[in-house]
Design a protein around this motif. Structure first.
Motif, PDB file in Angstrom:
ATOM      1  N   ARG A 378      51.207  74.487  40.483  1.00 52.91           N
ATOM      2  CA  ARG A 378      52.323  75.156  39.806  1.00 52.91           C
ATOM      3  C   ARG A 378      53.320  74.131  39.258  1.00 52.91           C
ATOM      4  NH1 ARG A 378      51.774  78.690  44.242  1.00 52.91           N
ATOM      5  NH2 ARG A 378      53.521  77.664  45.298  1.00 52.91           N
ATOM      6  N   TYR A 379      53.624  73.112  40.069  1.00 50.40           N
ATOM      7  CA  TYR A 379      54.532  72.058  39.596  1.00 50.40           C
ATOM      8  C   TYR A 379      53.937  71.293  38.418  1.00 50.40           C
ATOM      9  CZ  TYR A 379      57.462  72.813  43.707  1.00 50.40           C
ATOM     10  OH  TYR A 379      58.281  73.367  44.653  1.00 50.40           O
ATOM     11  N   LEU A 381      51.770  72.466  36.236  1.00 50.89           N
ATOM     12  CA  LEU A 381      51.810  73.327  35.057  1.00 50.89           C
ATOM     13  C   LEU A 381      53.231  73.439  34.504  1.00 50.89           C
ATOM     14  CD1 LEU A 381      49.354  76.167  36.175  1.00 50.89           C
ATOM     15  CD2 LEU A 381      48.916  74.297  34.569  1.00 50.89           C
ATOM     16  N   LYS A 382      54.220  73.516  35.427  1.00 48.96           N
ATOM     17  CA  LYS A 382      55.610  73.555  34.986  1.00 48.96           C
ATOM     18  C   LYS A 382      55.993  72.266  34.271  1.00 48.96           C
ATOM     19  CE  LYS A 382      60.296  74.317  36.701  1.00 48.96           C
ATOM     20  NZ  LYS A 382      61.133  74.589  37.898  1.00 48.96           N
ATOM     21  N   THR A 383      55.540  71.146  34.877  1.00 46.31           N
ATOM     22  CA  THR A 383      55.800  69.853  34.235  1.00 46.31           C
ATOM     23  C   THR A 383      55.104  69.759  32.890  1.00 46.31           C
ATOM     24  OG1 THR A 383      56.001  68.806  36.409  1.00 46.31           O
ATOM     25  CG2 THR A 383      55.666  67.359  34.515  1.00 46.31           C
ATOM     26  N   GLN A 384      53.914  70.302  32.802  1.00 44.04           N
ATOM     27  CA  GLN A 384      53.169  70.300  31.536  1.00 44.04           C
ATOM     28  C   GLN A 384      53.935  71.072  30.471  1.00 44.04           C
ATOM     29  OE1 GLN A 384      49.199  71.875  31.862  1.00 44.04           O
ATOM     30  NE2 GLN A 384      48.966  72.117  29.631  1.00 44.04           N
ATOM     31  N   ILE A 385      54.457  72.235  30.883  1.00 49.62           N
ATOM     32  CA  ILE A 385      55.218  73.042  29.918  1.00 49.62           C
ATOM     33  C   ILE A 385      56.476  72.289  29.465  1.00 49.62           C
ATOM     34  CG2 ILE A 385      56.562  75.170  29.671  1.00 49.62           C
ATOM     35  CD1 ILE A 385      54.518  76.495  31.560  1.00 49.62           C
ATOM     36  N   GLN A 386      57.162  71.653  30.450  1.00 49.01           N
ATOM     37  CA  GLN A 386      58.360  70.891  30.099  1.00 49.01           C
ATOM     38  C   GLN A 386      58.025  69.738  29.163  1.00 49.01           C
ATOM     39  OE1 GLN A 386      59.910  69.816  33.931  1.00 49.01           O
ATOM     40  NE2 GLN A 386      61.013  71.769  34.194  1.00 49.01           N
TER      41      GLN A 386
END
Length: 417
Positions: A378-379, A381-386
């Motif tokens: 999840r982190y 993927l969140k970092t990827q989005i950011q």
């Protein structure tokens, strides 16, 4: 009776008066009178000869003086004509230079106007458009950076150059007005001198035997001149001196305008290069940052994919371990059906119990690891989005700075106006 008759006759006839008898002179008086008459005649003849000689002398003298005066007047008229022609030529030469200076200043004024129009409608507008375009940056990229400082400074330089050029334009306009005023006074002077030239040329062509000469019988003096020769010369010289002064001022002003335009172009080009350098530096910095973000994004994607595969392996492993757990439970359940003394804790029972206990511990560890792996995913993927957002922000900033602003700035043209 006789007496009355005589009286009557005298009364009837006209009276006749007899003069007194003439005086009687002596012979000596006759000779003296003749000598006196001769003497008087001789004296009158002598006086007449003297008067005739004096009249002839005076006539010749006056004729000579008259001719001399006429020749002197003719000479002075020719000298005056020569002076007027010379002064007129000097004024015309000076006037030509003044007109040339007016034309030259008008050209410089057109250059100033062209530069003002170019700065106001081209350079200043482009810089302000760049500032407006850069307001379209997103997120953290909407920051106060060196480009913004240089753009604002460039606008200040452009406006400062415009103010200097406007003052120079006002000075040039005033100088043109003064030059045209000088031309006006010189034209008036030339007109007056041309009029005098015609009058004196006519006077030079006149002779004492010319027709249409007239005598003046008025009471006002014929010599109505109130200006002295010194004042006449001073007036013309003042016109020439004033024209030379204005020409010198105009030439100095043109030199000043030339220097001003050159200096303004140099300052504008210098700030233009500084702003472009700031754009280039910032663009390279953004590209480098974007490249690093893209590398990190690729690594994050790789790690996210690897983490997904790890979670899949953990889930498979848990599923397998649950099969072993079911097998051990089934075996223990089956062994619970032993009867009597056979229901003992033998090595098989102990091994199955240990297997179940160890499987539970392993399943717990696997479930804990899968929870950590899912949290890490999840982190990631969140970092990827950011990272994708940051990359999009950098892409937008690059489009604004490298494409929009730099394309606009290519239209900025600083040249020798």
């Amino acid at each position: 009776m006789s007496m009355n008759k005589i009286h009557t006759k005298l009364k009837d006839n006209a009276c006749i008066v007899f003069p007194p008898p003439p005086s009687r002179f002596t012979l000596a008086e006759w000779h003296l009178q003749n000598k006196f008459r001769n003497r008087i005649c001789f004296d009158q003849q002598t006086l007449a000869d003297s008067v005739n000689a004096e009249c002839e002398r005076i006539t010749e003298e006056i004729a000579e003086r008259t001719l001399t005066n006429k020749l002197d007047t003719d000479h002075k008229l020719h000298e005056k004509l020569t002076d007027i022609k010379f002064v007129g030529d000097e004024i015309r030469i000076q006037r030509k230079e003044v007109v040339m200076e007016v034309d030259a200043l008008l050209v410089y004024m057109e250059r100033i106007k062209h530069s003002l129009d170019n700065l106001k409608q081209n350079a200043e507008v482009i810089c302000k458009k760049c500032l407006i375009c850069r307001e379209g940056r997103l997120g953290i990229d909407l920051c106060h950076d060196e480009i913004e400082d240089d753009l604002k400074k460039e606008i200040d330089v452009i406006q400062g150059a415009q103010n200097m050029l406007r003052r120079a334009l006002e000075m040039a306009n005033e100088q043109v007005r003064r030059l045209r005023s000088t031309i006006y006074f010189m034209d008036r002077d030339l007109e007056n001198k041309d009029n005098v030239l015609k009058i004196d040329e006519t006077n030079c062509s006149l002779k004492h035997t010319s027709m249409h000469l007239s005598m003046y019988h008025g009471f006002a003096p014929l010599d109505s001149s109130t200006i002295t020769l010194e004042e006449w010369s001073l007036y013309t010289q003042e016109n020439l001196d004033n024209a030379a002064k204005e020409i010198n001022s105009a030439r100095q002003l043109r030199s000043y305008i030339e220097i001003l335009l050159t200096q303004a172009i140099e300052d504008l080009k210098e700030q233009y290069d500084l702003t472009n350098a700031a754009f280039t530096k910032r663009i390279e910095e953004i590209k480098e940052t974007k490249m690093k973000l893209e590398i990190q994004h690729a690594e994050i994607v790789r790690q996210a994919n690897e983490m997904t595969r790890t979670i899949t392996r953990l889930e498979i492993s848990i599923a397998e371990k649950e099969g072993f757990m079911a097998l051990a439970h089934t075996r223990l359940g089956n062994r619970c059906q032993r009867a009597g003394v056979e229901l003992c804790k033998d090595m098989v029972e102990l091994s199955l119990s240990n297997e179940v206990s160890e499987l539970r511990g392993n399943l717990s560890r696997l479930q804990h690891m899968i929870a950590e792996a899912q949290a890490s995913l999840r982190y990631l993927l969140k970092t990827q989005i950011q990272l994708e957002e940051d990359i999009n922000i950098k892409t937008n900033t690059l489009k604004i700075d490298e494409v929009d602003c730099m394309t606009l700035r290519q239209a900025m043209d600083y040249h020798a106006y």
